[in-house]
Design a protein around this motif. Structure first.
Motif: not given
Length: 98
Positions: A92-98
């Motif tokens: 889920e963290v890896m899918r987040m857009q920054v």
């Protein structure tokens, strides 16, 4: 807007108000994880020993052997579920857009 700092410059607060660096927090997490795995292994080894002793006729308390085996099973299932949750959180963290 707030002041952005690099992760190495940010201090993390622990219980009791003591501040630690991310490196220290990472080390503490690693130690906690190692302790949990060691505990899981101890339950599994104890269950195996008691099961083997029961099969060899060295002990005759089936109730104790079954309780020990169930403790080992529950601990293993909990560890597997925690692993799944950790992987899900990572994904889920890896899918987040920054």
């Amino acid at each position: 807007m707030g002041n952005l700092q690099s992760p190495s410059a940010v201090s993390l607060q622990q219980d009791g108000g003591k501040l630690s660096t991310p490196g220290e927090a990472q080390g503490q997490f690693a130690n906690s994880l190692k302790n949990a795995i060691d505990t899981l292994n101890n339950y599994q080894v104890e269950s195996d020993k008691k099961t083997q002793a029961l099969a060899n006729g060295e002990i005759d308390d089936l109730h104790d052997v079954m309780i020990t085996a169930q403790k080992a099973s529950i601990t293993l299932n909990t560890a597997v579920e925690m692993q799944r949750k950790a992987i899900d959180a990572y994904n889920e963290v890896m899918r987040m857009q920054v």
